[in-house]
Motif scaffolding. Structure first.
Motif, mmCIF file in Angstrom:
data_model
loop_
_atom_site.group_PDB
_atom_site.id
_atom_site.type_symbol
_atom_site.label_atom_id
_atom_site.label_comp_id
_atom_site.label_asym_id
_atom_site.label_seq_id
_atom_site.Cartn_x
_atom_site.Cartn_y
_atom_site.Cartn_z
ATOM 1 N N GLU A 6 0.830 -1.195 0.000
ATOM 2 C CA GLU A 6 0.000 0.000 0.000
ATOM 3 C C GLU A 6 0.873 1.258 0.000
ATOM 4 O O GLU A 6 1.995 1.251 0.506
ATOM 5 C CB GLU A 6 -0.897 0.058 1.238
ATOM 6 C CG GLU A 6 -1.786 -1.136 1.463
ATOM 7 C CD GLU A 6 -1.167 -2.154 2.392
ATOM 8 O OE1 GLU A 6 -1.931 -2.902 3.040
ATOM 9 O OE2 GLU A 6 0.073 -2.206 2.481
ATOM 10 N N SER A 7 0.311 2.316 -0.528
ATOM 11 C CA SER A 7 0.957 3.629 -0.473
ATOM 12 C C SER A 7 -0.116 4.700 -0.572
ATOM 13 O O SER A 7 -1.274 4.401 -0.895
ATOM 14 C CB SER A 7 1.984 3.788 -1.590
ATOM 15 O OG SER A 7 1.347 3.738 -2.853
ATOM 16 N N CYS A 22 -2.721 0.194 -3.980
ATOM 17 C CA CYS A 22 -2.295 -1.142 -3.551
ATOM 18 C C CYS A 22 -1.756 -1.843 -4.786
ATOM 19 O O CYS A 22 -2.505 -2.157 -5.711
ATOM 20 C CB CYS A 22 -3.464 -1.912 -2.955
ATOM 21 S SG CYS A 22 -3.098 -3.643 -2.580
ATOM 22 N N THR A 118 -0.972 1.287 5.565
ATOM 23 C CA THR A 118 -0.509 2.658 5.411
ATOM 24 C C THR A 118 -1.348 3.548 6.326
ATOM 25 O O THR A 118 -2.568 3.383 6.419
ATOM 26 C CB THR A 118 -0.584 3.119 3.945
ATOM 27 O OG1 THR A 118 -0.027 4.430 3.814
ATOM 28 C CG2 THR A 118 -2.020 3.141 3.417
#
Length: 124
Positions: A6-7, A22, A118
């Motif tokens: 994730e980010s 994702c 995240t």
């Protein structure tokens, strides 16, 4: 095996927006339904949203319906969670998860694969 990363998390003011991503690697991504869960401090992990293998079907928790949009790009092995009109109660660690069966995401809450999470923080 499917690896999920994730980010896109961060700090945002109430009323603002964030888009989580994702990215999946490993087995054929297009075979998996993908979902988002979140866990706030001191609370149990809860379902947020899920999207079907084809991307044609989505499910949302009542608390985010109308504000969050889940989408996917199978060519990029990526699922997105667009979060709009964020509220302080949306503050949590957000996790991406995947399973061949969408019911494992939306009903059982026990998908086979999980990302590391995240952090999303919404300030007043």
């Amino acid at each position: 095996q499917v690896q999920l990363v994730e980010s896109g998390g961060g700090l945002v003011q109430a009323g603002g927006s964030l888009r989580l991503s994702c990215v999946a690697s490993g087995r054929t991504f297009s075979r998996y339904a993908v979902g988002w869960f979140r866990q706030a401090p001191g609370k149990e992990r809860e379902f947020v949203a899920a999207i079907s293998v084809s991307g044609g079907g989505t499910r949302y928790a009542d608390s985010v319906k109308g504000r969050f949009i889940c989408s996917r790009d199978n060519a990029k092995s990526t699922v997105y969670l667009q979060m709009n009109t964020l509220k302080p109660e949306d503050t949590a660690v957000y996790y991406c998860a995947a399973d061949e069966f969408i019911a494992q995401l939306t009903i059982a809450g026990k998908p086979r694969y999980w990302g590391q999470g995240t952090q999303v923080t919404v300030s007043t």
